[in-house]
Design a protein around this motif. Structure first.
Motif, PDB file in Angstrom:
ATOM      1  N   VAL A  20      12.563  -7.597   4.132  1.00  0.00           N
ATOM      2  CA  VAL A  20      12.076  -6.303   3.667  1.00  0.00           C
ATOM      3  C   VAL A  20      12.267  -5.294   4.793  1.00  0.00           C
ATOM      4  N   ASN A  21      13.155  -4.354   4.570  1.00  0.00           N
ATOM      5  CA  ASN A  21      13.531  -3.374   5.589  1.00  0.00           C
ATOM      6  C   ASN A  21      12.596  -2.158   5.518  1.00  0.00           C
ATOM      7  N   LYS A  22      11.301  -2.432   5.605  1.00  0.00           N
ATOM      8  CA  LYS A  22      10.266  -1.396   5.626  1.00  0.00           C
ATOM      9  C   LYS A  22       9.316  -1.734   6.758  1.00  0.00           C
ATOM     10  N   ASP A  23       8.941  -0.744   7.539  1.00  0.00           N
ATOM     11  CA  ASP A  23       7.987  -0.977   8.627  1.00  0.00           C
ATOM     12  C   ASP A  23       6.565  -0.955   8.087  1.00  0.00           C
ATOM     13  N   LYS A  24       5.862  -2.068   8.296  1.00  0.00           N
ATOM     14  CA  LYS A  24       4.465  -2.174   7.864  1.00  0.00           C
ATOM     15  C   LYS A  24       3.677  -2.906   8.934  1.00  0.00           C
ATOM     16  N   VAL A  25       2.349  -2.625   8.995  1.00  0.00           N
ATOM     17  CA  VAL A  25       1.486  -3.430   9.850  1.00  0.00           C
ATOM     18  C   VAL A  25       1.396  -4.820   9.219  1.00  0.00           C
ATOM     19  N   ASP A  28      -0.467  -5.361   5.821  1.00  0.00           N
ATOM     20  CA  ASP A  28       0.225  -4.729   4.703  1.00  0.00           C
ATOM     21  C   ASP A  28       1.487  -5.515   4.320  1.00  0.00           C
ATOM     22  N   ALA A  29       2.173  -6.077   5.322  1.00  0.00           N
ATOM     23  CA  ALA A  29       3.339  -6.916   5.039  1.00  0.00           C
ATOM     24  C   ALA A  29       2.901  -8.177   4.293  1.00  0.00           C
ATOM     25  N   LEU A  40       4.177 -14.005   3.290  1.00  0.00           N
ATOM     26  CA  LEU A  40       4.855 -13.697   4.542  1.00  0.00           C
ATOM     27  C   LEU A  40       5.431 -15.014   5.061  1.00  0.00           C
ATOM     28  N   VAL A  41       6.637 -14.983   5.566  1.00  0.00           N
ATOM     29  CA  VAL A  41       7.385 -16.208   5.880  1.00  0.00           C
ATOM     30  C   VAL A  41       6.621 -17.131   6.837  1.00  0.00           C
ATOM     31  N   PRO A 124       0.250  -7.108  19.172  1.00  0.00           N
ATOM     32  CA  PRO A 124      -0.811  -6.412  18.435  1.00  0.00           C
ATOM     33  C   PRO A 124      -0.302  -5.967  17.064  1.00  0.00           C
ATOM     34  N   ASN A 125      -1.153  -5.335  16.290  1.00  0.00           N
ATOM     35  CA  ASN A 125      -0.808  -4.959  14.918  1.00  0.00           C
ATOM     36  C   ASN A 125       0.062  -3.706  14.890  1.00  0.00           C
ATOM     37  N   LEU A 126       1.313  -3.882  15.275  1.00  0.00           N
ATOM     38  CA  LEU A 126       2.307  -2.821  15.272  1.00  0.00           C
ATOM     39  C   LEU A 126       2.854  -2.657  13.862  1.00  0.00           C
ATOM     40  N   THR A 127       3.849  -1.813  13.694  1.00  0.00           N
ATOM     41  CA  THR A 127       4.580  -1.772  12.430  1.00  0.00           C
ATOM     42  C   THR A 127       5.968  -2.334  12.686  1.00  0.00           C
ATOM     43  N   MET A 128       6.405  -3.200  11.791  1.00  0.00           N
ATOM     44  CA  MET A 128       7.765  -3.739  11.877  1.00  0.00           C
ATOM     45  C   MET A 128       8.180  -4.281  10.524  1.00  0.00           C
ATOM     46  N   ARG A 129       9.443  -4.629  10.440  1.00  0.00           N
ATOM     47  CA  ARG A 129       9.993  -5.199   9.211  1.00  0.00           C
ATOM     48  C   ARG A 129       9.495  -6.638   9.068  1.00  0.00           C
ATOM     49  N   PHE A 130       9.763  -7.233   7.917  1.00  0.00           N
ATOM     50  CA  PHE A 130       9.205  -8.570   7.677  1.00  0.00           C
ATOM     51  C   PHE A 130      10.031  -9.331   6.659  1.00  0.00           C
ATOM     52  N   MET A 131       9.688 -10.609   6.495  1.00  0.00           N
ATOM     53  CA  MET A 131      10.375 -11.511   5.584  1.00  0.00           C
ATOM     54  C   MET A 131       9.356 -12.146   4.651  1.00  0.00           C
TER      55      MET A 131
END
Length: 137
Positions: A20-25, A28-29, A40-41, A124-131
């Protein structure tokens, strides 16, 4: 015509994965994947770790946290924590930029790939992409 399923099948475990090419904490991911019937993977072997890393290229949320008890890492699915691939010196619960001993630090309770190929880091709880991952349907 039916829409093509964008998920990728891992031939070794037959699980389905979606980058998922969206930045989320992290939370939220996690919720995004759950709302779509997945999670979440989670990673339970070196081969799965390499498969997921190849799909993401790193800097991606993985489905584990130690927010309930520092140092007690758990997968979002509740599956057994049997495999890990920590980067050297990790997990360290240190603050960005990995400056242990600084005051006013934000704890690092969330799992991601490190900058090093396919190894893990707590952040920490940054925002980043996810799987997201789905078990065999």
């Amino acid at each position: 015509t039916p829409t093509r399923d964008p998920r990728i099948t891992n031939p070794q475990n037959q699980h389905l994965y979606l980058y998922v090419n969206k930045d989320k904490v992290w939370h939220d991911a996690r919720d995004y994947c759950a709302a779509r019937g997945g999670h979440l993977v989670t990673i339970d072997s070196a081969s799965e770790n390499d498969f997921v890393f190849r799909l993401t290229g790193g800097n991606t949320w993985l489905g584990a946290t130690d927010e309930v008890l520092e140092g007690a890492w758990v997968w979002v699915t509740g599956e057994t924590w049997g495999y890990s691939n920590w980067d050297e010196g990790e997990p360290n619960n240190c603050c960005p930029p990995e400056n242990c001993g600084a005051t006013g630090c934000t704890p690092e309770h969330y799992l991601t790939f490190s900058d090093s190929p396919a190894t893990w880091n707590d952040v920490p709880n940054l925002t980043m992409r996810f799987m997201c991952e789905w078990e065999t349907e």
